[in-house]
Write an enzyme that holds these catalytic residues in place. Structure first.
Site, PDB file in Angstrom:
ATOM      1  N   ARG A 277       0.835  -1.212   0.000  1.00  0.00           N
ATOM      2  CA  ARG A 277       0.000   0.000   0.000  1.00  0.00           C
ATOM      3  C   ARG A 277       0.863   1.253   0.000  1.00  0.00           C
ATOM      4  O   ARG A 277       2.075   1.184   0.200  1.00  0.00           O
ATOM      5  CB  ARG A 277      -0.928   0.006   1.207  1.00  0.00           C
ATOM      6  CG  ARG A 277      -0.188   0.248   2.516  1.00  0.00           C
ATOM      7  CD  ARG A 277      -1.117   0.329   3.709  1.00  0.00           C
ATOM      8  NE  ARG A 277      -1.419  -1.036   4.092  1.00  0.00           N
ATOM      9  CZ  ARG A 277      -2.439  -1.404   4.821  1.00  0.00           C
ATOM     10  NH1 ARG A 277      -3.274  -0.531   5.268  1.00  0.00           N
ATOM     11  NH2 ARG A 277      -2.636  -2.661   5.135  1.00  0.00           N
ATOM     12  N   GLY A 278       0.237   2.370  -0.209  1.00  0.00           N
ATOM     13  CA  GLY A 278       0.875   3.673  -0.079  1.00  0.00           C
ATOM     14  C   GLY A 278       2.110   3.858  -0.941  1.00  0.00           C
ATOM     15  O   GLY A 278       2.133   3.476  -2.109  1.00  0.00           O
TER      16      GLY A 278
ATOM     17  N   ASP B 203       7.012 -11.061   7.202  1.00  0.00           N
ATOM     18  CA  ASP B 203       7.077 -10.063   8.269  1.00  0.00           C
ATOM     19  C   ASP B 203       8.532  -9.629   8.368  1.00  0.00           C
ATOM     20  O   ASP B 203       9.409 -10.443   8.682  1.00  0.00           O
ATOM     21  CB  ASP B 203       6.607 -10.699   9.583  1.00  0.00           C
ATOM     22  CG  ASP B 203       6.637  -9.750  10.770  1.00  0.00           C
ATOM     23  OD1 ASP B 203       7.280  -8.682  10.685  1.00  0.00           O
ATOM     24  OD2 ASP B 203       6.033 -10.090  11.796  1.00  0.00           O
ATOM     25  N   VAL B 204       8.809  -8.360   8.093  1.00  0.00           N
ATOM     26  CA  VAL B 204      10.197  -7.879   8.077  1.00  0.00           C
ATOM     27  C   VAL B 204      10.872  -7.982   9.436  1.00  0.00           C
ATOM     28  O   VAL B 204      12.093  -7.911   9.524  1.00  0.00           O
ATOM     29  CB  VAL B 204      10.322  -6.430   7.544  1.00  0.00           C
ATOM     30  CG1 VAL B 204       9.884  -6.341   6.100  1.00  0.00           C
ATOM     31  CG2 VAL B 204       9.582  -5.444   8.423  1.00  0.00           C
TER      32      VAL B 204
ATOM     33  N   ASN C 192      10.808   0.550   3.027  1.00  0.00           N
ATOM     34  CA  ASN C 192       9.598   1.345   3.170  1.00  0.00           C
ATOM     35  C   ASN C 192       8.687   0.841   4.287  1.00  0.00           C
ATOM     36  O   ASN C 192       7.905   1.611   4.824  1.00  0.00           O
ATOM     37  CB  ASN C 192       8.831   1.341   1.840  1.00  0.00           C
ATOM     38  CG  ASN C 192       7.475   1.970   1.966  1.00  0.00           C
ATOM     39  OD1 ASN C 192       7.350   3.169   2.169  1.00  0.00           O
ATOM     40  ND2 ASN C 192       6.439   1.151   1.893  1.00  0.00           N
TER      41      ASN C 192
ATOM     42  N   TYR D 268       6.864   7.391  15.812  1.00  0.00           N
ATOM     43  CA  TYR D 268       7.120   7.474  14.376  1.00  0.00           C
ATOM     44  C   TYR D 268       8.357   8.334  14.116  1.00  0.00           C
ATOM     45  O   TYR D 268       9.230   7.966  13.327  1.00  0.00           O
ATOM     46  CB  TYR D 268       5.895   8.053  13.677  1.00  0.00           C
ATOM     47  CG  TYR D 268       6.001   8.125  12.178  1.00  0.00           C
ATOM     48  CD1 TYR D 268       5.826   6.993  11.390  1.00  0.00           C
ATOM     49  CD2 TYR D 268       6.266   9.328  11.540  1.00  0.00           C
ATOM     50  CE1 TYR D 268       5.918   7.060  10.005  1.00  0.00           C
ATOM     51  CE2 TYR D 268       6.362   9.407  10.163  1.00  0.00           C
ATOM     52  CZ  TYR D 268       6.186   8.276   9.403  1.00  0.00           C
ATOM     53  OH  TYR D 268       6.285   8.341   8.032  1.00  0.00           O
TER      54      TYR D 268
ATOM     55  N   LYS E 124      11.832   7.157  12.300  1.00  0.00           N
ATOM     56  CA  LYS E 124      12.275   7.804  11.063  1.00  0.00           C
ATOM     57  C   LYS E 124      13.635   8.469  11.240  1.00  0.00           C
ATOM     58  O   LYS E 124      14.435   8.509  10.296  1.00  0.00           O
ATOM     59  CB  LYS E 124      11.224   8.782  10.555  1.00  0.00           C
ATOM     60  CG  LYS E 124       9.972   8.086  10.026  1.00  0.00           C
ATOM     61  CD  LYS E 124      10.327   7.109   8.914  1.00  0.00           C
ATOM     62  CE  LYS E 124       9.117   6.444   8.316  1.00  0.00           C
ATOM     63  NZ  LYS E 124       9.450   5.598   7.145  1.00  0.00           N
TER      64      LYS E 124
END
Length: 168
Positions: free
Chosen positions: A27-28, A70-71, A93, A158, A162
């Site tokens: 997605r995204g 699953d990363v 990502n 978040y 990041k």
């Protein structure tokens, strides 16, 4: 007429002959990057934890190679990527996004977001290093965010993740 106005537009971005692994491809931005890389001629390995999202992506771009992984599971991630052959690029990502006031953030949320965003990115780099041609090198694109430099309300975890991605 100035010399700048007579220049030809650059040739279309060309990734022919390159194999690109995109995490969070369901997605995204990950989806858009996977589709864009495929449109530019890349062999795309689209990785996501959500099989339904991958199926929808495959319906739009059947040539994509799909990995439902699953990363955060290092061994599964490395084993799955070992089966795709040479890699020329990695787009880190994958991310879980939760926007909560800092006083409401739970340990479970922090653990999951950090595992996906940071560990997953590190495992991706490890997978790429194992699958790249050392003579050719490879590209790692870590998707960071302006929140990694300057947080916004509700983005504490978040923003931390990041910022770590930017450092990687």
């Amino acid at each position: 007429m100035s010399p700048e106005s007579t220049r030809e537009a650059p040739a279309r971005f060309n990734l022919a002959g390159r194999r690109v692994l995109v995490t969070g491809a369901g997605r995204g931005l990950g989806r858009a990057i996977a589709l864009g890389a495929a449109a530019a001629g890349a062999e795309v390995v689209a990785l996501d934890i959500d099989r339904e999202l991958l199926a929808a992506l495959a319906a739009e771009a059947p040539a994509l190679q799909l990995l439902a992984i699953d990363v955060t599971d290092r061994e599964a991630f490395l084993a799955a990527v070992a089966g795709v052959g040479r890699l020329d690029a990695l787009v880190n990502n994958a991310m879980l996004i939760r926007y909560d006031p800092i006083e409401q953030v739970t340990e479970a949320t922090v653990d999951r977001m950090m595992a996906i965003g940071l560990k997953g990115a590190l495992w991706g780099v490890q997978a790429l290093l194992r699958q790249m041609d050392p003579a050719q090198g490879a590209v790692v694109l870590n998707l960071a965010s302006p929140t990694g430099e300057r947080g916004f309300p509700g983005t504490a975890v978040y923003s931390m993740v990041k910022a770590g991605i930017a450092s990687l």
